[in-house]
Design a protein around this motif. Structure first.
Motif, short mmCIF file in Angstrom:
data_model
loop_
_atom_site.label_atom_id
_atom_site.label_comp_id
_atom_site.label_asym_id
_atom_site.label_seq_id
_atom_site.Cartn_x
_atom_site.Cartn_y
_atom_site.Cartn_z
N LEU A 179 0.85 -1.18 0.00
CA LEU A 179 0.00 0.00 0.00
C LEU A 179 0.89 1.24 0.00
N HIS A 180 0.80 2.03 -1.05
CA HIS A 180 1.56 3.28 -1.15
C HIS A 180 0.66 4.41 -0.64
N ALA A 181 1.06 5.02 0.47
CA ALA A 181 0.23 6.00 1.15
C ALA A 181 0.14 7.31 0.38
N GLU A 182 -1.06 7.83 0.32
CA GLU A 182 -1.30 9.18 -0.18
C GLU A 182 -1.75 10.09 0.96
N ASN A 183 -2.33 9.47 2.01
CA ASN A 183 -2.74 10.19 3.20
C ASN A 183 -2.67 9.26 4.40
N VAL A 184 -2.19 9.79 5.53
CA VAL A 184 -2.09 9.02 6.78
C VAL A 184 -2.65 9.88 7.90
N GLU A 185 -3.54 9.28 8.71
CA GLU A 185 -4.10 9.96 9.86
C GLU A 185 -3.86 9.13 11.11
N LEU A 186 -3.41 9.80 12.16
CA LEU A 186 -3.26 9.14 13.47
C LEU A 186 -4.65 8.99 14.08
N LYS A 187 -4.93 7.84 14.67
CA LYS A 187 -6.19 7.59 15.34
C LYS A 187 -5.94 7.56 16.84
N THR A 188 -6.82 8.19 17.59
CA THR A 188 -6.65 8.22 19.04
C THR A 188 -7.74 7.49 19.75
#
Length: 101
Positions: free
Chosen positions: A92-101
């Motif tokens: 999977l080549h990332a275009e967007n990454v979000e941290l989840k809390t």
């Protein structure tokens, strides 16, 4: 066909960072996904691990937070990658990454 978009959430199992010979920053993650989904009206446990590649300076502000145990959601595209021993795998080549809390 040109559709190739995947969104997957999970927990980081391991990560490493390096610069390519061309000077491009890369962060390689192993993402573990666990969930339950309905299939044919039955609840099914879903589990997978996938390698995630973050490339370029746009991820510099987040890569120091991407450590084992961190929950994230990644959106990007998948591509075939061949390992040194000739094994094929989807990455999977990332275009967007979000941290989840």
């Amino acid at each position: 066909m040109t559709a190739n978009h995947l969104v997957l959430s999970g927990q980081i199992l391991r990560s490493r960072q390096f610069d390519s010979p061309a000077g491009i920053a890369h962060c390689i993650l192993t993402l573990e996904h666990k969930s339950q989904r309905f299939e044919v009206e039955m609840l099914r446990n879903v589990y997978c691990q996938i390698q995630v590649v973050l490339s370029g300076d746009r991820f510099n502000s987040i890569t120091d937070k991407l450590k084992a145990g961190v929950e994230i959601e990644v959106a990007g595209f998948i591509a075939l990658q061949q390992s040194r021993n000739g094994q094929n795998r989807l990455v999977l080549h990332a275009e967007n990454v979000e941290l989840k809390t």
